[in-house]
Write a protein that holds these residues in place. Structure first.
Motif, mmCIF file in Angstrom:
data_model
loop_
_atom_site.group_PDB
_atom_site.id
_atom_site.type_symbol
_atom_site.label_atom_id
_atom_site.label_comp_id
_atom_site.label_asym_id
_atom_site.label_seq_id
_atom_site.Cartn_x
_atom_site.Cartn_y
_atom_site.Cartn_z
ATOM 1 N N SER A 187 13.187 -2.681 9.340
ATOM 2 C CA SER A 187 14.215 -2.294 8.365
ATOM 3 C C SER A 187 14.204 -3.201 7.144
ATOM 4 O O SER A 187 14.297 -2.732 5.999
ATOM 5 N N ASP A 188 14.089 -4.496 7.369
ATOM 6 C CA ASP A 188 14.081 -5.445 6.258
ATOM 7 C C ASP A 188 12.837 -5.281 5.394
ATOM 8 O O ASP A 188 12.909 -5.278 4.157
ATOM 9 N N VAL A 189 11.691 -5.151 6.056
ATOM 10 C CA VAL A 189 10.427 -4.990 5.324
ATOM 11 C C VAL A 189 10.440 -3.691 4.526
ATOM 12 O O VAL A 189 9.971 -3.631 3.370
ATOM 13 N N LEU A 190 10.986 -2.630 5.134
ATOM 14 C CA LEU A 190 11.062 -1.344 4.451
ATOM 15 C C LEU A 190 11.909 -1.445 3.190
ATOM 16 O O LEU A 190 11.511 -0.967 2.114
ATOM 17 N N ASN A 191 13.077 -2.067 3.296
ATOM 18 C CA ASN A 191 13.955 -2.166 2.136
ATOM 19 C C ASN A 191 13.336 -2.992 1.012
ATOM 20 O O ASN A 191 13.505 -2.674 -0.164
ATOM 21 N N VAL A 192 12.606 -4.040 1.367
ATOM 22 C CA VAL A 192 11.905 -4.832 0.355
ATOM 23 C C VAL A 192 10.892 -3.955 -0.374
ATOM 24 O O VAL A 192 10.782 -3.985 -1.606
ATOM 25 N N MET A 193 10.153 -3.149 0.387
ATOM 26 C CA MET A 193 9.152 -2.270 -0.209
ATOM 27 C C MET A 193 9.811 -1.248 -1.144
ATOM 28 O O MET A 193 9.357 -1.024 -2.277
ATOM 29 N N LEU A 194 10.900 -0.642 -0.680
ATOM 30 C CA LEU A 194 11.563 0.389 -1.480
ATOM 31 C C LEU A 194 12.173 -0.203 -2.750
ATOM 32 O O LEU A 194 12.068 0.380 -3.836
ATOM 33 N N LEU A 195 12.803 -1.365 -2.622
ATOM 34 C CA LEU A 195 13.432 -1.994 -3.782
ATOM 35 C C LEU A 195 12.409 -2.485 -4.802
ATOM 36 O O LEU A 195 12.728 -2.659 -5.980
ATOM 37 N N SER A 196 11.161 -2.687 -4.333
ATOM 38 C CA SER A 196 10.100 -3.100 -5.264
ATOM 39 C C SER A 196 9.556 -1.919 -6.064
ATOM 40 O O SER A 196 8.770 -2.108 -6.993
ATOM 41 N N GLY A 197 9.994 -0.701 -5.690
ATOM 42 C CA GLY A 197 9.555 0.478 -6.430
ATOM 43 C C GLY A 197 8.502 1.300 -5.727
ATOM 44 O O GLY A 197 8.099 2.357 -6.225
ATOM 45 N N THR A 198 8.022 0.851 -4.564
ATOM 46 C CA THR A 198 7.061 1.626 -3.773
ATOM 47 C C THR A 198 7.849 2.517 -2.830
ATOM 48 O O THR A 198 8.405 2.048 -1.823
ATOM 49 N N ILE A 199 7.921 3.803 -3.163
ATOM 50 C CA ILE A 199 8.786 4.724 -2.422
ATOM 51 C C ILE A 199 7.956 5.907 -1.915
ATOM 52 O O ILE A 199 7.597 6.800 -2.699
ATOM 53 N N PRO A 200 7.610 5.932 -0.632
ATOM 54 C CA PRO A 200 6.857 7.065 -0.079
ATOM 55 C C PRO A 200 7.668 8.361 -0.171
ATOM 56 O O PRO A 200 8.877 8.351 -0.427
ATOM 57 N N ASP A 201 6.997 9.468 0.091
ATOM 58 C CA ASP A 201 7.660 10.778 0.006
ATOM 59 C C ASP A 201 8.578 11.017 1.208
ATOM 60 O O ASP A 201 9.667 11.569 1.064
ATOM 61 N N LEU A 202 8.126 10.615 2.392
ATOM 62 C CA LEU A 202 8.899 10.787 3.620
ATOM 63 C C LEU A 202 9.089 9.413 4.247
ATOM 64 O O LEU A 202 8.116 8.708 4.522
ATOM 65 N N ILE A 203 10.344 9.033 4.447
ATOM 66 C CA ILE A 203 10.671 7.658 4.846
ATOM 67 C C ILE A 203 11.481 7.673 6.128
ATOM 68 O O ILE A 203 12.531 8.329 6.208
ATOM 69 N N TYR A 204 11.025 6.927 7.126
ATOM 70 C CA TYR A 204 11.797 6.760 8.353
ATOM 71 C C TYR A 204 12.647 5.504 8.245
ATOM 72 O O TYR A 204 12.138 4.419 7.972
ATOM 73 N N PHE A 205 13.948 5.685 8.438
ATOM 74 C CA PHE A 205 14.872 4.560 8.437
ATOM 75 C C PHE A 205 15.335 4.279 9.861
ATOM 76 O O PHE A 205 15.673 5.205 10.604
ATOM 77 N N ASN A 206 15.357 3.017 10.207
ATOM 78 C CA ASN A 206 15.925 2.600 11.487
ATOM 79 C C ASN A 206 17.212 1.841 11.172
ATOM 80 O O ASN A 206 17.375 0.675 11.465
ATOM 81 N N GLY A 207 18.153 2.564 10.525
ATOM 82 C CA GLY A 207 19.333 1.933 9.976
ATOM 83 C C GLY A 207 19.031 1.418 8.575
ATOM 84 O O GLY A 207 17.913 1.561 8.058
ATOM 85 N N SER A 208 20.034 0.856 7.924
ATOM 86 C CA SER A 208 19.874 0.197 6.614
ATOM 87 C C SER A 208 19.414 1.142 5.515
ATOM 88 O O SER A 208 18.652 0.748 4.626
ATOM 89 N N ASP A 209 19.868 2.388 5.550
ATOM 90 C CA ASP A 209 19.509 3.312 4.472
ATOM 91 C C ASP A 209 20.586 3.393 3.389
ATOM 92 O O ASP A 209 20.378 4.024 2.352
ATOM 93 N N GLN A 210 21.736 2.758 3.627
ATOM 94 C CA GLN A 210 22.880 2.939 2.737
ATOM 95 C C GLN A 210 22.600 2.478 1.309
ATOM 96 O O GLN A 210 23.052 3.104 0.350
ATOM 97 N N LYS A 211 21.839 1.389 1.161
ATOM 98 C CA LYS A 211 21.513 0.912 -0.181
ATOM 99 C C LYS A 211 20.762 1.974 -0.972
ATOM 100 O O LYS A 211 20.976 2.156 -2.172
ATOM 101 N N MET A 212 19.860 2.675 -0.286
ATOM 102 C CA MET A 212 19.071 3.705 -0.964
ATOM 103 C C MET A 212 19.934 4.925 -1.302
ATOM 104 O O MET A 212 19.751 5.577 -2.332
ATOM 105 N N VAL A 213 20.899 5.211 -0.406
ATOM 106 C CA VAL A 213 21.821 6.312 -0.676
ATOM 107 C C VAL A 213 22.626 6.001 -1.928
ATOM 108 O O VAL A 213 22.796 6.860 -2.806
#
Length: 470
Positions: free
Chosen positions: A73-99
């Motif tokens: 979850s932490d690694v995923l959020n770092v990746m997303l916040l850096s601007g690398t955003i895949p088309d289909l993303i699996y979240f194991n919690g911690s999606d609220q920031k992206m929402v």
């Protein structure tokens, strides 16, 4: 000239279909916990999905984005916040920031246009989508349910599942005293839990009248179940198990690996599972040590207060797939998921590989022992019937009980301003719950605990809940 006419005709046909004769395949990027290019089965599974889509006229390539499972979850959020955003993303919690940043798509309009996916949803999926439409996890309901070795259940004197709390205690006492692991000692725990008490709560809460997160007190006002009289009675029961040596004294430091090891090696008799696939994995690993052992699922205990499984939070999915609102390939993502929800897609997702996980003999299918090690990567549709039933009775009973005892909770998503209060009250509850169960605190201190819970933010949360749930 003839060759030129054929070429022009082919090109015109392609253009009529809205495609260029030289169109590049569309690549959709997918990130999912434990879906890795280093896993041979993952890569082969993705490849055959691409082939199946191609046969239907969809030139779609699926690129796996590797992310470490450790701290996903932490690694995923770092990746997303850096601007690398895949088309289909699996979240194991911690999606609220992206929402909150508006980068996740609302699934509902897309589902309405789908052929197969909308029919594949489970009842809890539909409820959760109404409240939190950006996460989708099309799998059977995850509910903590107890399993035991069938031979141990029979040795304990039971011909079926214990029916009451008293019978559960009798079963655990028989496990402890029966020396079923043949080591000459009565050192087997009746039951254990993983770090906190949720493994037990999952199937015991209703027997104590804990049927929701927010209950009504004697005056008809809402209070949180964690400070209710029902919770006190339940913790007193857990304390009695702990004191008798039936509940593992090490549960507070037990992680999932230790829990499984204790179960397979006969150090504990009953553990909770969280999915039908979980049941299958436990069965397979148990047989590696005890080839003749079969697992059976136990029903939740009944009492005057009720029977069932813990109420299910339908405010949102705690894990699941999101589609990037920034994706240029949303249509292709839906083509992929709709295919996976179709009968052909479910064969690939749920049956594994022909020749390895199952074989065909004419029109008949036969599974191999490896089927229990296979798991669907994306979807387990509610409306799909397999050509052969490979799931064990315990797995099927898990699914049946999850639906039969399904009760929607009245929990809801608090505003972000309550984050500190939620953490503080949760920490207060967990600390005191362990002290009560272990005997490090007396139940005469209950009111002190309640006061600390309220002061930690519980009063503000309760006031908000009373307004929210009017």
């Amino acid at each position: 000239m003839k060759a030129m006419n054929l070429f022009v005709g082919a090109l015109a046909g392609a253009l009529l279909l809205g495609q260029s004769a030289w169109a590049e395949p569309v690549t959709i990027r997918v990130v999912e916990k434990d879906l890795l290019t280093t896993n041979r089965e993952d890569v082969a599974h993705i490849h055959r999905i691409e082939q199946a889509l191609a046969r239907q006229g969809h030139d779609i390539k699926i690129e796996i984005v590797n992310l470490s499972s450790s701290g996903y979850s932490d690694v995923l959020n770092v990746m997303l916040l850096s601007g690398t955003i895949p088309d289909l993303i699996y979240f194991n919690g911690s999606d609220q920031k992206m929402v909150e940043q508006g980068i996740l798509e609302d699934w509902r309009p897309w589902l309405a246009q789908s052929r197969w996916l909308k029919e594949a949803l489970w009842p809890h999926n539909k409820l959760r989508l109404q409240n939190h439409p950006t996460l989708l996890y099309v799998f059977p309901l995850r509910a903590r349910q107890p399993v035991i070795r069938e031979d141990w259940l029979q040795k304990s004197g039971f011909s079926g599942s214990p029916k009451s709390l008293e019978e559960y205690v009798t079963l655990m006492e028989a496990i402890k005293k029966g020396d079923f692991n043949d080591n000459g000692k009565d050192d087997t725990w009746g039951i254990t839990s993983e770090k906190d008490l949720r493994d037990l709560d999952g199937f015991m809460n209703p027997a104590f009248g804990i049927t929701a997160t927010w209950l009504k007190d004697d005056q008809g006002k809402l209070i949180n179940a964690q400070i209710s009289p029902q919770e006190r009675n339940k913790l007193m029961f857990y304390h009695s198990l702990y004191k008798k040596g039936l509940l593992s004294s090490q549960y507070i430091t037990t992680n999932w690996e230790l829990k499984e090891d204790e179960f397979y090696t006969g150090k504990v008799g009953i553990v909770s599972v969280t999915s039908p696939g979980n049941v299958g994995v436990y069965q397979e690993k148990m047989r590696q040590i005890h080839p003749d052992a079969t697992l059976t699922l136990l029903d939740p205990p009944a009492s005057q207060a009720g029977q069932g499984l813990a109420a299910v939070d339908v405010s949102m999915e705690t894990r699941g797939f999101a589609m990037s609102a920034l994706s240029k390939h949303k249509k292709e993502v839906m083509i992929l998921l709709d295919f996976l929800a179709s009968p052909e897609g479910q064969m690939l997702e749920q049956m594994g590989f022909e020749g390895e996980h199952y074989v065909r003999e004419g029109d008949r299918y036969k599974v191999t022992p490896k089927i229990n090690a296979w798991y669907p990567r994306f979807i387990s549709a509610a409306n799909w019937t397999p050509p052969v039933e490979w799931r064990t009775p315990a797995m099927l009973r898990y699914i049946d009980n999850s639906q039969r005892y399904f009760t929607a909770d009245n929990a809801f998503i608090f505003p972000a301003s309550f984050a500190a209060a939620i953490d503080a009250t949760s920490s207060t509850y967990n600390a005191w719950a362990y002290k009560f169960v272990s005997g490090k605190a007396s139940f005469d201190q209950w009111e002190r605990y309640v006061s600390e819970w309220r002061a930690a933010g519980g009063d503000a949360m309760t006031e908000y809940a009373q307004e929210k749930l009017k």
